[in-house]
Design a protein around this motif. Structure first.
Motif, PDB file in Angstrom:
ATOM      1  N   PHE B  18      21.771  23.023 -70.330  1.00  0.00           N
ATOM      2  CA  PHE B  18      21.038  21.965 -69.608  1.00  0.00           C
ATOM      3  C   PHE B  18      20.147  22.553 -68.514  1.00  0.00           C
ATOM      4  O   PHE B  18      19.404  21.824 -67.872  1.00  0.00           O
ATOM      5  CB  PHE B  18      22.039  20.969 -69.003  1.00  0.00           C
ATOM      6  CG  PHE B  18      23.227  21.648 -68.387  1.00  0.00           C
ATOM      7  CD1 PHE B  18      23.125  22.263 -67.145  1.00  0.00           C
ATOM      8  CD2 PHE B  18      24.435  21.731 -69.072  1.00  0.00           C
ATOM      9  CE1 PHE B  18      24.203  22.935 -66.592  1.00  0.00           C
ATOM     10  CE2 PHE B  18      25.525  22.410 -68.536  1.00  0.00           C
ATOM     11  CZ  PHE B  18      25.406  23.006 -67.285  1.00  0.00           C
ATOM     12  N   ARG B 226      26.716  18.713 -68.004  1.00  0.00           N
ATOM     13  CA  ARG B 226      26.421  19.361 -66.724  1.00  0.00           C
ATOM     14  C   ARG B 226      27.750  19.945 -66.253  1.00  0.00           C
ATOM     15  O   ARG B 226      28.790  19.653 -66.855  1.00  0.00           O
ATOM     16  CB  ARG B 226      25.821  18.375 -65.699  1.00  0.00           C
ATOM     17  CG  ARG B 226      26.677  17.173 -65.303  1.00  0.00           C
ATOM     18  CD  ARG B 226      25.955  16.261 -64.319  1.00  0.00           C
ATOM     19  NE  ARG B 226      24.738  15.699 -64.860  1.00  0.00           N
ATOM     20  CZ  ARG B 226      24.676  14.588 -65.617  1.00  0.00           C
ATOM     21  NH1 ARG B 226      25.772  13.906 -65.901  1.00  0.00           N
ATOM     22  NH2 ARG B 226      23.532  14.160 -66.087  1.00  0.00           N
ATOM     23  N   ASN B 312      13.945  21.192 -72.641  1.00  0.00           N
ATOM     24  CA  ASN B 312      13.634  20.962 -71.224  1.00  0.00           C
ATOM     25  C   ASN B 312      13.439  19.486 -70.893  1.00  0.00           C
ATOM     26  O   ASN B 312      13.677  19.074 -69.762  1.00  0.00           O
ATOM     27  CB  ASN B 312      12.378  21.744 -70.828  1.00  0.00           C
ATOM     28  CG  ASN B 312      12.695  23.181 -70.454  1.00  0.00           C
ATOM     29  OD1 ASN B 312      13.780  23.472 -69.961  1.00  0.00           O
ATOM     30  ND2 ASN B 312      11.768  24.083 -70.694  1.00  0.00           N
ATOM     31  N   ASP B 313      12.988  18.695 -71.838  1.00  0.00           N
ATOM     32  CA  ASP B 313      12.751  17.283 -71.498  1.00  0.00           C
ATOM     33  C   ASP B 313      13.459  16.301 -72.409  1.00  0.00           C
ATOM     34  O   ASP B 313      13.221  15.102 -72.310  1.00  0.00           O
ATOM     35  CB  ASP B 313      11.243  16.980 -71.437  1.00  0.00           C
ATOM     36  CG  ASP B 313      10.603  16.897 -72.824  1.00  0.00           C
ATOM     37  OD1 ASP B 313      11.254  17.298 -73.816  1.00  0.00           O
ATOM     38  OD2 ASP B 313       9.461  16.424 -72.903  1.00  0.00           O
ATOM     39  N   PRO B 340      20.269  10.793 -68.013  1.00  0.00           N
ATOM     40  CA  PRO B 340      19.105   9.971 -67.668  1.00  0.00           C
ATOM     41  C   PRO B 340      17.847  10.786 -67.421  1.00  0.00           C
ATOM     42  O   PRO B 340      16.754  10.252 -67.475  1.00  0.00           O
ATOM     43  CB  PRO B 340      19.558   9.252 -66.389  1.00  0.00           C
ATOM     44  CG  PRO B 340      20.590  10.146 -65.795  1.00  0.00           C
ATOM     45  CD  PRO B 340      21.298  10.767 -66.973  1.00  0.00           C
ATOM     46  N   GLU B 341      18.022  12.095 -67.148  1.00  0.00           N
ATOM     47  CA  GLU B 341      16.845  12.913 -66.834  1.00  0.00           C
ATOM     48  C   GLU B 341      16.149  13.426 -68.085  1.00  0.00           C
ATOM     49  O   GLU B 341      15.105  14.069 -67.994  1.00  0.00           O
ATOM     50  CB  GLU B 341      17.220  14.076 -65.903  1.00  0.00           C
ATOM     51  CG  GLU B 341      18.180  15.103 -66.460  1.00  0.00           C
ATOM     52  CD  GLU B 341      19.654  14.693 -66.365  1.00  0.00           C
ATOM     53  OE1 GLU B 341      19.951  13.475 -66.456  1.00  0.00           O
ATOM     54  OE2 GLU B 341      20.505  15.589 -66.233  1.00  0.00           O
ATOM     55  N   ARG B 342      16.671  13.143 -69.256  1.00  0.00           N
ATOM     56  CA  ARG B 342      16.044  13.567 -70.512  1.00  0.00           C
ATOM     57  C   ARG B 342      15.847  12.371 -71.433  1.00  0.00           C
ATOM     58  O   ARG B 342      16.615  11.412 -71.402  1.00  0.00           O
ATOM     59  CB  ARG B 342      16.929  14.588 -71.231  1.00  0.00           C
ATOM     60  CG  ARG B 342      16.907  15.961 -70.618  1.00  0.00           C
ATOM     61  CD  ARG B 342      17.826  16.893 -71.386  1.00  0.00           C
ATOM     62  NE  ARG B 342      17.621  18.268 -70.984  1.00  0.00           N
ATOM     63  CZ  ARG B 342      18.177  18.822 -69.921  1.00  0.00           C
ATOM     64  NH1 ARG B 342      18.993  18.130 -69.161  1.00  0.00           N
ATOM     65  NH2 ARG B 342      17.921  20.085 -69.623  1.00  0.00           N
ATOM     66  N   GLU B 343      14.840  12.505 -72.304  1.00  0.00           N
ATOM     67  CA  GLU B 343      14.640  11.499 -73.340  1.00  0.00           C
ATOM     68  C   GLU B 343      15.590  11.810 -74.495  1.00  0.00           C
ATOM     69  O   GLU B 343      15.676  12.956 -74.937  1.00  0.00           O
ATOM     70  CB  GLU B 343      13.184  11.573 -73.803  1.00  0.00           C
ATOM     71  CG  GLU B 343      12.756  10.399 -74.643  1.00  0.00           C
ATOM     72  CD  GLU B 343      11.256  10.462 -74.975  1.00  0.00           C
ATOM     73  OE1 GLU B 343      10.770   9.564 -75.664  1.00  0.00           O
ATOM     74  OE2 GLU B 343      10.587  11.417 -74.537  1.00  0.00           O
TER      75      GLU B 343
END
Lengths: 372, 372
Positions: B18, B226, B312-313, B340-343
């Motif tokens: 991650f 994480r 990365n995304d 939530p920080e990635r699609e």
């Protein structure tokens, strides 16, 4: 320079600072009215920050002719640091650098705002700001980033935070101040943010940090740690003027949803317990120009732990030391729990705060991605 | 090749997937015993995965002489993709590529394991694996990464997950299988992981996914999202053989702490509701070599949503479609909440599963950082 389109129309948007970065833009400090005693302590603090960021990303450091010797002395041995020559009025890369946007294909572009030293003739902090205002465009051209022209719309990078998914945080105290865009209504300002940050929703916090000379930039007060989660500068002391300012922010955040319709999770991050004030002996080191905002002994500085920087592998957190050592530890422990994927690094930052800002104000992240 | 030191002694460790990445290593599929009908469907699925990863990182794709035409046809228009010539036995970049480690100064190095096709003479899946075993070293040299030699210790990248902070997840079923390192005790194997992954603690899950021909690689079963948080492949069906295997994992995870002393937060990620099995018409498309493990019609494949890839995304999540459409949606919704920080991008992955693995098995992340 892209003149006829906007990030919104081209599918570009401002990523979250917590997303992967290519690097960080900074400016080597020099201005005698911001950095007492020939910026001696400030330069030590900047160098420490540059070293820590350079562990995990490239650091581009603008250096003036006069600053070059000291920059080379303190930084020449640090891998991943690129010094380049540029003249500026001061060292607030967050506010004078470009804001970067990207698209879903990994292309990164820059946005140029009009910069007027936080309020121009109305309440700006210095009398001329031409070099600062030209800096974003210079850097974007040097590095090959295509650039959107948002000027004459006045804004600084410290006045906005993005969750990378369409939500932008601002304060009314700053964006509606008569020193920025007095001819635009709140709705028109919001439209500009939609267009140039590719945003869908703006969350307006009423106030920021007490006595913050940027008209209360949001980046000293409230920041996304990931989509759906923010930290908010806080105090439990009802006699502190900060109390009502933080409460007002909390009320908005608890009532709002983000651009994706999520309720926001708000984490309180208490400010230093003891006010951080300018000392008599520090005051002697400044040398103010005509038309420049000055400091006074005993003046309370806008100390907040929210003014951290997310590098690729760390959270660089301001630490104030002295009687605030316990407060520093509390903030570190909160951020460590909230950001388990990064190392939390407290950085002695009093020397930066004396200039009027903190770690976030002197850094500007460049997202990972292609320029073409 | 670094012969006299180890990542542990040099201060290197395996980052979390991650964390920010420079790129991803993959191999273009070709082997007739893995990819039915000249890899037609598999190549479409690989190309879709490559396109999605290339949005946010470089993708290095090894292509054989025979595969070059199809790779160029499907990939030549995709930015951020670098095709390079290499001959391999098959396309499992996770298992034949290097494992990358980094240090606190942002330097990245490679680790080379001995590869024996998941079990060598004992229960390996093909009869010769020389080209696969040489691949990690070839790639590291080509790209200028210094490399630690962990061979003759046998391991595959899919057999380990790291939280980037000293904790490694493995399964006993895989690492203690007699086909890997039969002369080493569990303690000696743990020592190897400490030395070559810079780890401080290994969490041993007893089993993995039912009928997983890798001897139950952890990357199909349990993954860090994480530090302090994992997803675990799950089923509520007590009659499914997976039930006891997942329960055994949960018991260990709930009793354990990580290398930093944190309790682990375990998120259950249910496997597809309906078993995913090989169909008669698919079986006709394979062409098996002598000594190669074969497939049978009706054979249950090791389908799991944990076999995703963090770019990365985005989170590239396997989707199985058909009667499992509801299960796909459930997994997507769980991962969207957790990341939530990635699609979250569901990718039709049946064609990859038919080869014996999934999205994580065909990808190997390269951390962001310097080679020198």
């Amino acid at each position: 320079m892209l003149q006829n389109t906007t990030p919104l129309s081209d599918g570009f948007f401002m990523p979250g600072e917590f997303e992967p970065q290519r690097g960080c833009l900074m400016v080597w400090p020099e201005r005698p009215g911001s950095w007492p005693y020939e910026a001696r302590e400030a330069r030590k603090a900047f160098a420490e920050i540059i070293r820590k960021i350079a562990r995990s990303e490239e650091v581009f450091v603008a250096v003036s002719e006069k600053g070059e010797a000291s920059a080379k002395e303190l930084l020449s041995q640090v891998p991943n640091v690129r010094l380049f020559r540029a003249e500026t009025e001061d060292a607030w890369a967050r506010d004078i650098g470009p804001t970067f946007v990207k698209n879903k294909e990994g292309l990164v572009r820059a946005v140029n705002w009009e910069f007027n030293a936080w309020g121009g003739a109305y309440n700006g902090l210095y009398a001329s700001w031409e070099k600062d205002n030209a800096f974003a465009q210079f850097f974007a051209r040097e590095q090959g980033y295509e650039m959107y022209e948002a000027a004459p719309f006045v804004l600084e990078g410290g006045a906005i935070h993005s969750d990378g998914q369409g939500t932008v945080l601002v304060t009314e105290a700053c964006l509606l101040s008569p020193g920025r865009n007095p001819k635009l209504s709140k709705e028109e300002i919001e439209q500009k943010l939609f267009l140039y940050l590719g945003a869908k929703k703006v969350i307006w916090l009423p106030r920021g940090i007490y006595n913050d000379e940027t008209d209360e930039h949001v980046d000293n007060f409230c920041a996304f740690i990931r989509p759906g989660e923010v930290v908010l500068a806080w105090t439990e002391d009802v006699n502190d003027p900060q109390y009502e300012m933080s409460m007002a922010g909390l009320r908005v955040l608890e009532a709002e949803t983000d651009a994706c319709g999520r309720k926001l999770l708000v984490h309180k991050l208490p400010v230093p317990e003891y006010p951080v004030c300018v000392k008599e002996e520090e005051l002697c080191g400044y040398s103010f120009e005509e038309g420049e905002d000055t400091r006074e002994a005993g003046e309370r500085l806008a100390a907040s732990y929210v003014n951290f920087y997310f590098s690729n592998d760390a959270v660089l957190m301001p630490a104030f030391g002295g009687e605030n050592e316990e407060s520093d530890k509390r903030a570190e422990s909160i951020l460590r729990k909230l950001c388990p994927e990064r190392e939390v690094l407290p950085i002695p930052a009093r020397a930066i705060l004396l200039g009027g800002g903190n770690i976030h104000c002197i850094t500007q992240q460049i997202p990972l991605g292609r320029t073409r």
